[in-house]
Design an enzyme around this catalytic site. Structure first.
Site, mmCIF file in Angstrom:
data_model
loop_
_atom_site.group_PDB
_atom_site.id
_atom_site.type_symbol
_atom_site.label_atom_id
_atom_site.label_comp_id
_atom_site.label_asym_id
_atom_site.label_seq_id
_atom_site.Cartn_x
_atom_site.Cartn_y
_atom_site.Cartn_z
ATOM 1 N N HIS A 156 0.844 -1.211 0.000
ATOM 2 C CA HIS A 156 0.000 0.000 0.000
ATOM 3 C C HIS A 156 0.870 1.247 0.000
ATOM 4 O O HIS A 156 2.077 1.182 0.237
ATOM 5 C CB HIS A 156 -0.917 0.032 1.232
ATOM 6 C CG HIS A 156 -0.153 0.200 2.521
ATOM 7 N ND1 HIS A 156 0.530 -0.837 3.117
ATOM 8 C CD2 HIS A 156 0.050 1.276 3.312
ATOM 9 C CE1 HIS A 156 1.110 -0.410 4.223
ATOM 10 N NE2 HIS A 156 0.848 0.879 4.367
ATOM 11 N N ASP B 185 0.520 5.016 2.041
ATOM 12 C CA ASP B 185 -0.263 5.439 3.202
ATOM 13 C C ASP B 185 -1.402 6.386 2.833
ATOM 14 O O ASP B 185 -1.220 7.292 2.015
ATOM 15 C CB ASP B 185 0.651 6.114 4.238
ATOM 16 C CG ASP B 185 1.623 5.121 4.835
ATOM 17 O OD1 ASP B 185 1.241 3.959 5.040
ATOM 18 O OD2 ASP B 185 2.785 5.508 5.096
ATOM 19 N N HIS C 52 4.747 0.314 0.173
ATOM 20 C CA HIS C 52 5.477 -0.498 1.151
ATOM 21 C C HIS C 52 4.592 -1.619 1.664
ATOM 22 O O HIS C 52 3.366 -1.584 1.508
ATOM 23 C CB HIS C 52 6.052 0.350 2.281
ATOM 24 C CG HIS C 52 5.039 1.181 3.002
ATOM 25 N ND1 HIS C 52 4.536 2.361 2.512
ATOM 26 C CD2 HIS C 52 4.411 0.990 4.191
ATOM 27 C CE1 HIS C 52 3.668 2.870 3.344
ATOM 28 N NE2 HIS C 52 3.553 2.059 4.380
ATOM 29 N N ARG D 259 5.249 6.271 14.300
ATOM 30 C CA ARG D 259 5.178 6.746 12.926
ATOM 31 C C ARG D 259 4.553 8.128 12.849
ATOM 32 O O ARG D 259 3.548 8.400 13.518
ATOM 33 C CB ARG D 259 4.359 5.784 12.081
ATOM 34 C CG ARG D 259 4.530 6.058 10.612
ATOM 35 C CD ARG D 259 3.557 5.276 9.818
ATOM 36 N NE ARG D 259 2.231 5.841 10.039
ATOM 37 C CZ ARG D 259 1.268 5.818 9.137
ATOM 38 N NH1 ARG D 259 1.467 5.241 7.988
ATOM 39 N NH2 ARG D 259 0.103 6.345 9.383
HETATM 40 O O1 LIG Z 1 5.204 -2.089 10.175
HETATM 41 C C1 LIG Z 1 5.763 -1.767 9.126
HETATM 42 O O2 LIG Z 1 6.841 -2.217 8.777
HETATM 43 C C2 LIG Z 1 5.130 -0.756 8.196
HETATM 44 C C3 LIG Z 1 3.846 -0.262 8.734
HETATM 45 C C4 LIG Z 1 3.224 0.744 7.809
HETATM 46 O O3 LIG Z 1 2.585 0.386 6.853
HETATM 47 C C5 LIG Z 1 3.436 2.170 8.064
HETATM 48 O O4 LIG Z 1 4.115 2.538 9.011
HETATM 49 O O5 LIG Z 1 2.897 2.979 7.287
HETATM 50 FE FE LIG Z 2 1.932 2.122 5.710
#
Ligand SMILES: O=C(O)CCC(=O)C(=O)O
Ligand SMILES: [Fe+2]
Length: 355
Positions: A157, A159, A316, A330
């Site tokens: 995806h 974000d 990602h 994040r």
């Molecule tokens: O947990 C992860 O490695 C990525 C998670 C994710 O999709 C994000 O932080 O946007």
């Molecule tokens: Fe993500």
């Protein structure tokens, strides 16, 4: 601060007058990061820096030049990795705010508040806690991967593309890791654009797609939190209708390069064609992304490592292959409303002209 220059609207498709970037031409790298050692991890995507601490940059006298050069590097390489960061969630927020502003985000764009963020959460509204424990409780992608699909690639995806003003950059620091597993993969939207025939590329350039995260309503119910309906980082992002229409191909204002902008996580429909045609086109674009490992980078985290990526031109995918605890913080900033400048170039085209 980048100067505000009116875009020539005649070559632009999409975008929204209230959420235009404040730059009208790509930003140039000035060389301020050259004192740090770095390594490109693949030819098309990913760079790792040694010895670069975001908290130190934040207090440096050359702060703005360093951060703007980092923005150009992230947008060019798709994702950068910074090892062993000593940084607080507040410093991450400050850094993300400076990064997006110096990269020319619209005046009205700030840090995103995720619709699933709990009201009054300990680290503040603008920090999302990425947590394996929460995943287990909510179901989320782990549930999807166990019960609905056995393909780990179901998780690719970009974000929050369901927002009218989606993300430019995201920063993730993982501070708690299982003994092994939990890698994250990124893939380059510029490279996938470059793998289209010119005929297919120009056909897709005329199309938009609908991005839809209605499944978050169910997820919010499962987690027991109300969905965030008030402003989520931009006056254009609010309410409970978690849907947006964006161009299938968009231009990244920082590099000026075209990227494919549909993703497995949120894109449900290409508009203006039949449902069958949309399914075929989306499946082909998802195949290009998931089956080209030479357009991807797989990152093995160590404690306190950070990744910063450009959500406009990468996808990602997390890897749910571990049993222990994995947790991180994040921050996600909002950029411009996606647009396509039909005169912009592809990455390969632009790089071949500079060589
Ligand atoms: O947990 C992860 O490695 C990525 C998670 C994710 O999709 C994000 O932080 O946007
Ligand atoms: Fe993500």
């Amino acid at each position: 601060m980048p100067t505000v220059i009116e875009q020539d609207r005649t070559t632009l498709r999409g975008g929204h007058p209230e959420a235009r970037p404040r730059i009208s031409r790509p930003l140039e790298y000035t060389g301020s990061l050259d004192t740090y050692q770095c390594q490109d991890l693949t030819p098309v995507i990913g760079r790792e820096y040694q010895g670069l601490q975001v908290a130190e940059i934040l207090h440096s006298a050359e702060r703005d030049q360093l951060i703007q050069d980092l923005a150009v590097t992230i947008s060019t390489r798709g994702v950068v990795f910074l090892r062993d960061q000593n940084v607080t969630p507040q410093q991450m927020r400050d850094f993300a705010e400076r990064l997006t502003q110096l990269a020319g985000c619209p005046e009205s764009s700030g840090l995103h508040v995720h619709p699933l963020t709990e009201e009054g959460s300990e680290l503040g509204d603008q920090i999302s806690v990425i947590s394996s424990e929460k995943q287990k409780k909510g179901g989320g992608l782990t549930h999807q991967l166990n019960d609905v699909s056995r393909l780990a690639s179901a998780g690719w995806h970009t974000d929050i593309s369901f927002e009218r003003v989606p993300s430019d950059y995201a920063m993730l620091k993982i501070h708690t890791l299982p003994q092994t597993g939990g890698d994250t993969l990124w893939a380059s939207g510029y490279e996938i654009y470059d793998r289209l025939s010119p005929e297919m590329a120009s056909f897709l350039e005329g199309l938009t797609a609908t991005h839809d995260a209605s499944f978050f309503h169910e997820e919010a119910r499962r987690l027991g939190n109300p969905l965030r309906r008030s402003l989520r980082g931009s006056p254009l992002n609010h309410g409970e209708d978690l849907k947006a229409v964006h161009p299938v191909i968009r231009t990244n204002p920082v590099t000026g390069w075209k990227s494919v902008y549909v993703n497995k996580g949120f894109t449900k429909r290409i508009n203006g064609v039949t449902k069958d045609e949309s399914d075929v086109l989306l499946q082909y674009l998802f195949n290009l992304l998931t089956q080209n490992h030479d357009a991807q980078i797989r990152f093995k985290w160590r404690k306190n490592d950070m990744a910063i990526w450009d959500n406009r031109s990468t996808w990602h995918c997390a890897t749910y292959d571990y049993a222990g605890t994995r947790t991180g913080d994040r921050v996600c900033s909002l950029g411009e409303a996606p647009y396509l400048d039909i005169q912009s170039q592809s990455r390969r085209q632009a790089l071949s002209e500079t060589q």
